[in-house]
Design a protein around this motif. Structure first.
Motif, PDB file in Angstrom:
ATOM      1  N   PRO A  12      -2.053   3.874  -3.633  1.00 13.15           N
ATOM      2  CA  PRO A  12      -1.499   3.776  -4.993  1.00 13.15           C
ATOM      3  C   PRO A  12      -2.011   2.548  -5.752  1.00 13.15           C
ATOM      4  O   PRO A  12      -2.260   2.630  -6.953  1.00 13.15           O
ATOM      5  N   GLU A  13      -2.187   1.444  -5.051  1.00 17.80           N
ATOM      6  CA  GLU A  13      -2.692   0.241  -5.713  1.00 17.80           C
ATOM      7  C   GLU A  13      -4.135   0.441  -6.162  1.00 17.80           C
ATOM      8  O   GLU A  13      -4.506   0.061  -7.267  1.00 17.80           O
ATOM      9  N   SER A  15      -5.480   3.341  -6.802  1.00 17.70           N
ATOM     10  CA  SER A  15      -5.407   4.326  -7.880  1.00 17.70           C
ATOM     11  C   SER A  15      -4.971   3.685  -9.189  1.00 17.70           C
ATOM     12  O   SER A  15      -5.497   4.022 -10.252  1.00 17.70           O
ATOM     13  N   ALA A  16      -4.032   2.756  -9.122  1.00 12.64           N
ATOM     14  CA  ALA A  16      -3.586   2.046 -10.330  1.00 12.64           C
ATOM     15  C   ALA A  16      -4.739   1.244 -10.926  1.00 12.64           C
ATOM     16  O   ALA A  16      -4.938   1.243 -12.140  1.00 12.64           O
ATOM     17  N   ASP A  22       0.280   2.270 -13.900  1.00 12.89           N
ATOM     18  CA  ASP A  22       0.850   1.424 -12.855  1.00 12.89           C
ATOM     19  C   ASP A  22       1.257   2.223 -11.619  1.00 12.89           C
ATOM     20  O   ASP A  22       1.439   3.436 -11.656  1.00 12.89           O
ATOM     21  N   ASP A  23       1.370   1.485 -10.528  1.00 13.61           N
ATOM     22  CA  ASP A  23       1.695   2.032  -9.222  1.00 13.61           C
ATOM     23  C   ASP A  23       2.979   2.863  -9.271  1.00 13.61           C
ATOM     24  O   ASP A  23       3.040   3.961  -8.703  1.00 13.61           O
ATOM     25  N   ARG A  27       3.291   6.826  -8.302  1.00 10.51           N
ATOM     26  CA  ARG A  27       4.197   7.278  -7.237  1.00 10.51           C
ATOM     27  C   ARG A  27       5.188   8.310  -7.769  1.00 10.51           C
ATOM     28  O   ARG A  27       5.537   9.257  -7.073  1.00 10.51           O
ATOM     29  N   VAL A  32       0.899  11.080  -4.677  1.00  8.21           N
ATOM     30  CA  VAL A  32       0.153  10.031  -3.975  1.00  8.21           C
ATOM     31  C   VAL A  32      -0.326  10.522  -2.614  1.00  8.21           C
ATOM     32  O   VAL A  32      -1.509  10.417  -2.289  1.00  8.21           O
TER      33      VAL A  32
END
Length: 129
Positions: A12-13, A15-16, A22-23, A27, A32
């Motif tokens: 997720p980080e 992807s952000a 944002d994460d 999510r 995710v």
């Protein structure tokens, strides 16, 4: 080698960073883990782990394989599709949750509450002038 939990936590980080969303928003899509699994399957474990390891590095420091992988993951989030080869839509939910729709301030066609074909009906309370 990363465990699945560590991969999921890093994905997720990454992807952000790639998408600009944002994460927490990513999510909240519920995709995710699905997208992580698609990325691992399509990129292979080695390239996926190298992509996670390249997090935070400027694009000019990444080799062509990592840049292509980053583009594919970004494409996945924005369209709900893997760019291929062969290209494919992950699921109806991934299409509806595509970040391209959110970035444009729109709902994905045929996913709004009125549903498919709703444009053929006159909106309730509308007048012909």
């Amino acid at each position: 080698m990363r465990t699945s939990t560590e991969e999921t936590d890093g994905f997720p980080e990454l992807s952000a960073q790639l998408t600009g969303f944002d994460d927490a928003y990513l999510r909240a899509t519920g995709l995710v883990e699905v997208y992580r699994a698609v990325a691992v399957e399509q990129l292979g474990t080695d390239l996926f782990e190298r992509l996670l390891g390249g997090q935070g590095r400027p694009a000019e420091e990444l080799n062509d394989d990592l840049l292509d992988a980053a583009r594919a993951v970004t494409f996945l989030w924005y369209t709900g599709s893997w760019p291929g080869p062969p290209p494919f839509v992950v699921s109806p939910a991934s299409y509806a949750q595509g970040l391209a729709w959110r970035a444009a301030g729109l709902a994905a066609p045929a996913t709004a509450p009125a549903g498919y074909g709703s444009w053929a009906e006159r909106p309730t309370g509308s007048e012909v002038r």
